[in-house]
Structure formats: structure tokens, C-alpha cells
Design an enzyme around this catalytic site. Structure first.
Site, short mmCIF file in Angstrom:
data_model
loop_
_atom_site.label_atom_id
_atom_site.label_comp_id
_atom_site.label_asym_id
_atom_site.label_seq_id
_atom_site.Cartn_x
_atom_site.Cartn_y
_atom_site.Cartn_z
N ASP A 251 5.97 3.37 10.85
CA ASP A 251 5.50 3.28 9.47
C ASP A 251 6.19 4.39 8.66
OD1 ASP A 251 4.03 2.55 7.17
OD2 ASP A 251 2.28 2.05 8.37
N ASP A 252 5.62 4.74 7.51
CA ASP A 252 6.30 5.63 6.57
C ASP A 252 6.68 6.96 7.21
OD1 ASP A 252 5.80 3.67 4.63
OD2 ASP A 252 3.86 4.57 4.13
#
Length: 465
Positions: A251-252
Site C-alpha cells: 500500500d502507500d
């Protein structure tokens, strides 16, 4: 119609191009506290019966060691030394004035039994667990109401062994929100450095309601299919410095947050004064993200010297009606993107709300964002920038940006307003008005950047005499 450039305007533009790396040269921006130099007391985890065979559960050994070291908190603090080995443990608390030191080839392993990760109350700025209503599992390494804590070493490893948690999440068999790997709450003077973090069950490093946090020279890894394994997520925190890190997760890379809808608005603790520099990352999602939980506000974020590759997005703002809050005074520069789908992305209807009590009329304020000195190769879309009808995102400034774009429609913009100069491919119409000569004061940090560049050039001339 654009005005002509005067000689003064040209000189101002040249000042921006001269020595474009002025802000990232020299010594580290992350200033370590003096306490990091020496702790007068030190013990090894082996003195408390820990066994580094990767199978023996050492939770009690960590808890007992830290309980013993608590007697030194008013005597200059102490260091807990973790030697080479594989040290299986459940969640444990840290104390103030502590250095947790992992030697080379030392690995702290998170237990794969959920009972070894206690369940605690949700964060007040979220009102519930982020994934499920109710409570949440506590992080593997946790600190609350602490000051002067250092987690560091000779490139040791903290491995959350998160795959079991990812399976429980996908199979919808969780009773509570998954734990982070490292979380500090209401703490200050935190340093996390010179370590590798692997396979977090959820977000990896999560300082929340914290001040004066340094994350430096760390590597964070998780498979790209691992759900929600963000790298570093400053949350309702201020004076945070993130520097010299490599992140490749599911993810980020970095996600700056400040609470969720009505709970974040009520708690009202913003994230501000955040420095991010010399960062390399790849992710199936985005590199630098603000949101989507930004209801307490986010401001004064300076990010520079970034490289992102093989990612969905480079820079992303995520918000939604109901979030409220603000994102303002953001400065991002000197970014290189390679094999990225969307370089610049504003997502304004990012779904999820904590419950039915949020106010759909609480609209976010997005303003004063400067993005400059970007380059990109094999980019699908230069920008997909979506504001909210009746809530235009304004004073978005783009300068000196060049993307090699594969799409025939490189920009898509709605309900945004701003300015640009020297951007290829040419920006969408709402951003085409020139920054110079009239609008550079509207662009966050550009006027200060010009002043600093001018001062530095004057110093160079003085030194040459």
C-alpha cells in the site's frame, strides 16, 4: 490571456532553476536528540531468559527486561540490547528514556497467534477500528505517553509475520482491526533508524498524536499483494522528519493522516510540520499520500528528493465529502517517477465512513499546494485531478514538470484551480494561467524558495572574493 514576461520575471524564473537542489544538500534535516549519544545502563534480552531460536515465545522476557529498565528512567535511561538470533514475541510496551537496539542479524518476530496481540480501545480520532467497528489489536512494539525513545541498531530486523493476518482479513474472519508493527501514541522525542521492517499485519510505522518524530535510514518491505501494509503513516502528529528510507509494500509508501470524519473533526489534532526527503519506493498504490483520513487537517508538508517506480500513483490526495478538515501549504519538489500510471492524483470521493453519523456537508478545504521539478518516464497519465463540485481545490501550482506520457489525453481535471509554468505535456485548462508575474505569491513556498536561492547565490559570490 497570459501577460508578457518582464526582465524581473525572467530573473525570478532563473532563480528557481539555479541550484534546484539547494534544499536537499548538506547535513541531515533530521536532528537527533542528544540522549541518543549514550545510555548509561545496558542489558541484553538474554539476561531475562530469552531464547533466539525462532520458536520460543519471548514476550515475558521483553516485558520483564523493560520493567527492570524502568528503574533507570530518571538516571539517564537505559538500552535493551537484542543480539543476533530470531526472537519470537507477542506485543510489548516500551518506556521513556529507552533505546531498543537490534544487533546485526537480530530479528524480532511477531507471534502468529492473535491472542499474543492484546485488544485495545480504538483511537478517539477514528471512533472505531479502521477496518471493523469496535476495538483493535495493539501493535507489536507499542509506546504510550512516552518521551525520548529510540528504536535502532546495526540493521537488525523487525518482522511482523503478517501473512496470517492478511489471510484472516481476506477471509473476513477477523474480530478486530489488524495491528500495526510499531505504534507510538501521545509521545515525543521518538527516533526509529537503521533497521529493516518486514511483513507488517497492517500499517508498518504509525506515530499518532506525537511530536518530534524521526524515521531515518530504514527499509520497509512487504509483498505487493499484502493488504494495507502502508510504510510510514504520521497521524495527527507534528514535527516529523522522514529521511533516507526505502519502502516497497502492498500500500502507500507514506500516508499522512489526521482522523476520520466526525471523530477527526471533533478531536481536532492536525498533522503539520512534516519533512520527507531522500525517499525511494515502489507500491501498487501511491508514493506520497495525504488522506484519506485527514479530518483534523494537514499542513506544512515539505517533501523533496523522491523516487517512485512501478506504482499506481506518484503523489495523491485522498478525501471525500464528510471528511471536513483541510490540506494546505504543501510543497513537493525534485521527484523522479518511472513506470507510474498517474503522476498527480486528487481523489475526492474516497468512500468509506466510520458510521452513519458523519456529516455529508462537511467538505474538505484543499489549497496552496506547490509541486515543482518533477520528471517522469513511461507515465500513463500526467494528472487526474478531481475536486468536488461547490468545493474547488485552489491555488494548485505546477512548475518545471516534464512527463513522458503514453496517453493521448494526459490530463483530466475538474473543480480545481491553479497556475503553471514549464509543464509538459501542457496542463488542463483550469491550471494554465501562468504563475509569473502575478501569481507566485499565491503559490506556497515559491516566494521563500526564491529568497533562499538568492541568499545562497549571494553567499557563493562572497566566498569567491
Amino acid at each position: 490571456m497570459r501577460k508578457s514576461f518582464t526582465l524581473v520575471d525572467v530573473l525570478l524564473l532563473l532563480a528557481l532553476f539555479i541550484d534546484r537542489s539547494w534544499a536537499v544538500r548538506g547535513s541531515s534535516h533530521c536532528k537527533h536528540p542528544r540522549s541518543s549519544e549514550l545510555r548509561p545502563h545496558s542489558v541484553s534480552i538474554t539476561e531475562f531468559g530469552a531464547v533466539g531460536d525462532g520458536a520460543t515465545l519471548n514476550t515475558k522476557a521483553f516485558q520483564n527486561a523493560i520493567f527492570y529498565l524502568k528503574s533507570f528512567t530518571d538516571k539517564g535511561g537505559a538500552k535493551l540490547f537484542v543480539p543476533a538470533g530470531r526472537w519470537l514475541t507477542g506485543s510489548f510496551d516500551l518506556i521513556s528514556h529507552l533505546t531498543l537496539w537490534l544487533d546485526k542479524e537480530a530479528v524480532i518476530l511477531g507471534s502468529t497467534h492473535s491472542d499474543d496481540w492484546p485488544v485495545v480501545d480504538p483511537l478517539p480520532s477514528y471512533g472505531r477500528g479502521r477496518e471493523l467497528p469496535g476495538r483493535r489489536h495493539r501493535s507489536l512494539i507499542f509506546g504510550h505517553n512516552l518521551t525520548d525513545v529510540i528504536i535502532t541498531g546495526n540493521n537488525g530486523t523487525i518482522d511482523g509475520q503478517g501473512s496470517i493476518w492478511w489471510d484472516w482479513f481476506r477471509n473476513q474472519t477477523l474480530n478486530y482491526t489488524r495491528p500495526h508493527l510499531v505504534e507510538f501514541m501521545n509521545s515525543s522525542g521518538i527516533v526509529i533508524s537503521n533497521l529493516t521492517f518486514l511483513n507488517s499485519p497492517f500499517w508498518t510505522i504509525h506515530p499518532v498524536y506525537c511530536s518530534h518524530v524521526i524515521v531515518q535510514n530504514v527499509t520497509i518491505l512487504a509483498p505487493h499483494h499484502s493488504p494495507n501494509t502502508d510504510g510510514i503513516d504520521p497521524d495527527s502528529s507534528d514535527d516529523v522528519c522522514i529521511e533516507d528510507c526505502y519502502v516497497s509494500t502492498g500500500d502507500d509508501v507514506i500516508a499522512i493522516k489526521s482522523g476520520w470524519d466526525e471523530y477527526g473533526i471533533s478531536y481536532a489534532r492536525p498533522s503539520k510540520n512534516i519533512i520527507i526527503r531522500q525517499l525511494i519506493g515502489q507500491t501498487p498504490t501511491a508514493g506520497i499520500v495525504i488522506g484519506s483520513e485527514m479530518s483534523g487537517g494537514v499542513s506544512k508538508v515539505h517533501a523533496e528528493g523522491l523516487q517512485f517506480f512501478n506504482s499506481s500513483a506518484g503523489i495523491r490526495i485522498k478525501t471525500s465529502p464528510g471528511r471536513g478538515g483541510y490540506v494546505r501549504d504543501i510543497y513537493i519538489s525534485n521527484v523522479t517517477l518511472t513506470n507510474v500510471n498517474v503522476s498527480l492524483n486528487f481523489v475526492s470521493y474516497y468512500g468509506e465512513h466510520p458510521d452513519e453519523h458523519y456529516n455529508p456537508h462537511a467538505l474538505p478545504t484543499i489549497e496552496r499546494m506547490t509541486i515543482k521539478d518533477l520528471s517522469g518516464e513511461n507515465i500513463s497519465y500526467a494528472g487526474v485531478l478531481e475536486g468536488i463540485e461547490g468545493d474547488t481545490f485552489h491555488d494548485i501550482c505546477l512548475f518545471n514538470i516534464t512527463f513522458n506520457v503514453t496517453s493521448k489525453s494526459p490530463w483530466s481535471c475538474s473543480y480545481v484551480q491553479g497556475y503553471s509554468d514549464f509543464v509538459l505535456p501542457e496542463t488542463c485548462k483550469p491550471l494554465r494561467e501562468s504563475i509569473f508575474p502575478d501569481h507566485y505569491p499565491d503559490c506556497y513556498h515559491l516566494s521563500g524558495h526564491l529568497q533562499n536561492s538568492g541568499n545562497q547565490n549571494r553567499c557563493v559570490r562572497l566566498q569567491s572574493w
